[in-house]
Design an enzyme around this catalytic site. Structure first.
Site, PDB file in Angstrom:
ATOM      1  N   ARG A 181     -20.992 -42.460 -71.891  1.00 49.32           N
ATOM      2  CA  ARG A 181     -21.333 -42.997 -70.565  1.00 49.32           C
ATOM      3  C   ARG A 181     -20.072 -43.634 -69.994  1.00 49.32           C
ATOM      4  O   ARG A 181     -19.757 -44.808 -70.265  1.00 49.32           O
ATOM      5  CB  ARG A 181     -22.440 -44.018 -70.694  1.00 49.32           C
ATOM      6  CG  ARG A 181     -22.890 -44.696 -69.403  1.00 49.32           C
ATOM      7  CD  ARG A 181     -23.410 -43.747 -68.368  1.00 49.32           C
ATOM      8  NE  ARG A 181     -24.723 -43.240 -68.713  1.00 49.32           N
ATOM      9  CZ  ARG A 181     -25.288 -42.223 -68.043  1.00 49.32           C
ATOM     10  NH1 ARG A 181     -24.623 -41.607 -67.069  1.00 49.32           N
ATOM     11  NH2 ARG A 181     -26.492 -41.807 -68.388  1.00 49.32           N
ATOM     12  N   GLN A 214     -29.154 -31.120 -67.455  1.00 54.77           N
ATOM     13  CA  GLN A 214     -28.488 -31.752 -66.310  1.00 54.77           C
ATOM     14  C   GLN A 214     -26.978 -31.753 -66.581  1.00 54.77           C
ATOM     15  O   GLN A 214     -26.545 -32.089 -67.684  1.00 54.77           O
ATOM     16  CB  GLN A 214     -28.992 -33.184 -66.147  1.00 54.77           C
ATOM     17  CG  GLN A 214     -28.073 -34.123 -65.383  1.00 54.77           C
ATOM     18  CD  GLN A 214     -28.757 -34.918 -64.285  1.00 54.77           C
ATOM     19  OE1 GLN A 214     -29.623 -34.415 -63.578  1.00 54.77           O
ATOM     20  NE2 GLN A 214     -28.331 -36.154 -64.136  1.00 54.77           N
ATOM     21  N   ARG A 259     -20.503 -30.908 -71.773  1.00 56.98           N
ATOM     22  CA  ARG A 259     -20.185 -32.306 -72.084  1.00 56.98           C
ATOM     23  C   ARG A 259     -20.676 -32.753 -73.460  1.00 56.98           C
ATOM     24  O   ARG A 259     -20.295 -33.826 -73.938  1.00 56.98           O
ATOM     25  CB  ARG A 259     -20.690 -33.252 -70.993  1.00 56.98           C
ATOM     26  CG  ARG A 259     -22.165 -33.265 -70.748  1.00 56.98           C
ATOM     27  CD  ARG A 259     -22.520 -34.297 -69.698  1.00 56.98           C
ATOM     28  NE  ARG A 259     -23.940 -34.270 -69.335  1.00 56.98           N
ATOM     29  CZ  ARG A 259     -24.532 -35.235 -68.635  1.00 56.98           C
ATOM     30  NH1 ARG A 259     -23.863 -36.312 -68.262  1.00 56.98           N
ATOM     31  NH2 ARG A 259     -25.816 -35.127 -68.321  1.00 56.98           N
ATOM     32  N   HIS A 273     -16.672 -35.579 -63.486  1.00 54.39           N
ATOM     33  CA  HIS A 273     -17.613 -36.657 -63.149  1.00 54.39           C
ATOM     34  C   HIS A 273     -16.979 -38.017 -63.464  1.00 54.39           C
ATOM     35  O   HIS A 273     -17.464 -38.789 -64.290  1.00 54.39           O
ATOM     36  CB  HIS A 273     -18.900 -36.451 -63.949  1.00 54.39           C
ATOM     37  CG  HIS A 273     -20.089 -37.229 -63.482  1.00 54.39           C
ATOM     38  ND1 HIS A 273     -20.090 -38.597 -63.372  1.00 54.39           N
ATOM     39  CD2 HIS A 273     -21.317 -36.815 -63.116  1.00 54.39           C
ATOM     40  CE1 HIS A 273     -21.282 -38.985 -62.974  1.00 54.39           C
ATOM     41  NE2 HIS A 273     -22.044 -37.928 -62.788  1.00 54.39           N
ATOM     42  N   ASP A 278     -25.890 -41.562 -53.750  1.00 50.54           N
ATOM     43  CA  ASP A 278     -25.769 -40.320 -54.513  1.00 50.54           C
ATOM     44  C   ASP A 278     -25.602 -39.196 -53.497  1.00 50.54           C
ATOM     45  O   ASP A 278     -26.584 -38.702 -52.950  1.00 50.54           O
ATOM     46  CB  ASP A 278     -27.026 -40.111 -55.369  1.00 50.54           C
ATOM     47  CG  ASP A 278     -26.824 -39.063 -56.454  1.00 50.54           C
ATOM     48  OD1 ASP A 278     -27.682 -38.968 -57.341  1.00 50.54           O
ATOM     49  OD2 ASP A 278     -25.808 -38.343 -56.385  1.00 50.54           O
ATOM     50  N   GLU A 297     -16.313 -37.702 -57.743  1.00 55.55           N
ATOM     51  CA  GLU A 297     -16.286 -36.513 -58.593  1.00 55.55           C
ATOM     52  C   GLU A 297     -15.790 -35.294 -57.821  1.00 55.55           C
ATOM     53  O   GLU A 297     -16.483 -34.810 -56.926  1.00 55.55           O
ATOM     54  CB  GLU A 297     -17.703 -36.275 -59.129  1.00 55.55           C
ATOM     55  CG  GLU A 297     -18.351 -37.528 -59.726  1.00 55.55           C
ATOM     56  CD  GLU A 297     -19.858 -37.415 -59.877  1.00 55.55           C
ATOM     57  OE1 GLU A 297     -20.547 -38.456 -59.733  1.00 55.55           O
ATOM     58  OE2 GLU A 297     -20.360 -36.280 -60.091  1.00 55.55           O
TER      59      GLU A 297
HETATM   60  O1  TA6 Z   1     -23.118 -37.231 -60.119  1.00 51.92           O
HETATM   61  C1  TA6 Z   1     -24.175 -38.030 -59.757  1.00 51.92           C
HETATM   62  C2  TA6 Z   1     -25.360 -37.727 -60.649  1.00 51.92           C
HETATM   63  O2  TA6 Z   1     -25.730 -36.385 -60.528  1.00 51.92           O
HETATM   64  C3  TA6 Z   1     -26.525 -38.690 -60.345  1.00 51.92           C
HETATM   65  O3  TA6 Z   1     -27.598 -38.039 -59.736  1.00 51.92           O
HETATM   66  C4  TA6 Z   1     -26.886 -39.287 -61.704  1.00 51.92           C
HETATM   67  O4  TA6 Z   1     -27.877 -38.591 -62.331  1.00 51.92           O
HETATM   68  C5  TA6 Z   1     -25.551 -39.165 -62.435  1.00 51.92           C
HETATM   69  O5  TA6 Z   1     -25.011 -37.935 -62.042  1.00 51.92           O
HETATM   70  C6  TA6 Z   1     -25.564 -39.372 -63.922  1.00 51.92           C
HETATM   71  O6  TA6 Z   1     -26.122 -38.309 -64.578  1.00 51.92           O
HETATM   72  P1  TA6 Z   1     -26.308 -38.368 -66.190  1.00 51.92           P
HETATM   73  O7  TA6 Z   1     -26.920 -37.041 -66.544  1.00 51.92           O
HETATM   74  O8  TA6 Z   1     -24.930 -38.534 -66.789  1.00 51.92           O
HETATM   75  O9  TA6 Z   1     -27.186 -39.537 -66.498  1.00 51.92           O
END
Ligand code: TA6
Length: 277
Positions: free
Chosen positions: A59, A78, A83, A153, A196, A253
């Site tokens: 994180r 996601q 990663r 990111h 966001d 990002e």
């Molecule tokens: O880049 C922004 C984002 O897509 C937010 O919507 C939030 O979810 C963030 O990334 C963090 O995502 P993660 O999967 O690392 O918790």
């Protein structure tokens, strides 16, 4: 000079030191989690509650989102799978004492093909000098074309979120992901609530001003920029995030996202690049 280091739990990373800068890069996700110029403060924010374990992304630092940014494609995790994948070290080049290049690679495997049925090579090159430059090169080793979206990111360390101003996105269209609406940026960006946003047509220089500290972000072959801060409520619900973490970082990002996706034919390569200065 560089060293490969291992945490007690076996989590491995590379530590680089030269005359002008130092950096720490995890093999998992080719994830840089520290960059510091000799006479300057740490550039990257990392949560004090972040895991450094295989299988969960750090994180903070600069997670690599690939082959997807976001969660529009429900068939993939996601931000994709890179990663949490373990990269191999191709080489470290330290031609002189002021520039060190670290080259990491992820190749498709039976594991990756269970998630994404394509043959690929993903190369990440970190150029560590008095600026940090990162290149991400995707090569399609398949016979079929494939689509990618991707992002650096980056979590930037701040004095306090209330002190910052972001320039370079004025009048740019953006998708407000909180309400899924298209909007246009008016003026510079100050943050005092959850944000966001996915900016499009954004391929100019971005400036992050934090009191007297000024960071320049320049990208190549990218015209999407995400600006994100979870603010109070979302921050308290997130994994590996300090309760008040939102006060001390912002994510800016450089990406290929939404309409700025990349279609790669068989044997083709595409490189996105970002520099922080
Ligand atoms: O880049 C922004 C984002 O897509 C937010 O919507 C939030 O979810 C963030 O990334 C963090 O995502 P993660 O999967 O690392 O918790």
């Amino acid at each position: 000079m560089y060293k490969i280091k291992k945490l007690e739990n076996g989590f491995e990373y590379i530590e680089v030191k030269n005359d002008v800068a130092s950096a720490k890069i995890a093999f998992q996700g080719a994830h840089i989690f520290s960059y510091k110029r000799s006479n300057k403060e740490e550039l990257l924010w990392v949560s004090s509650l972040s895991a450094f374990t295989l299988g969960s992304a750090i994180r903070g630092g600069i997670p690599i989102c690939w082959p997807r940014f976001g969660n529009l494609d429900k068939s993939l995790p996601q931000h994709g799978f890179a990663r949490t994948a373990v990269f191999e070290l191709v080489e470290v080049i330290a031609d002189n004492n002021t520039l060190t290049t670290v080259h990491l690679r992820l190749k498709s495997s039976n594991e990756t093909k269970k998630l994404w049925a394509y043959a690929f090579t993903l190369d990440i090159l970190f150029h560590i000098s008095n600026e940090l430059k990162i290149e991400m090169i995707t090569t399609n080793n398949d016979t079929k074309e494939f689509l990618i979206t991707q992002a650096f990111h980056a979590y930037f360390k701040l004095s306090d979120i209330k002190n910052i101003e972001i320039f370079g996105l004025e009048n740019k269209p953006f998708l407000d992901s909180l309400v899924n609406e298209e909007k246009v940026q008016k003026g510079s960006i100050r943050i005092n609530e959850e944000v966001d946003r996915i900016y499009q047509k954004a391929n100019g220089k971005i400036i992050l001003q934090d009191l007297e500290k000024r960071l320049e972000i320049q990208s190549k072959h990218s015209s999407s920029v995400i600006v994100w801060n979870p603010w109070i409520k979302k921050c308290s619900q997130m994994s590996g995030m300090e309760k008040e973490g939102y006060k001390s970082f912002v994510c800016i990002e450089s990406a290929n996202a939404v309409d700025d996706f990349v279609m790669l034919g068989a044997n083709e390569s595409f490189s996105i690049e970002v520099s922080y200065n």
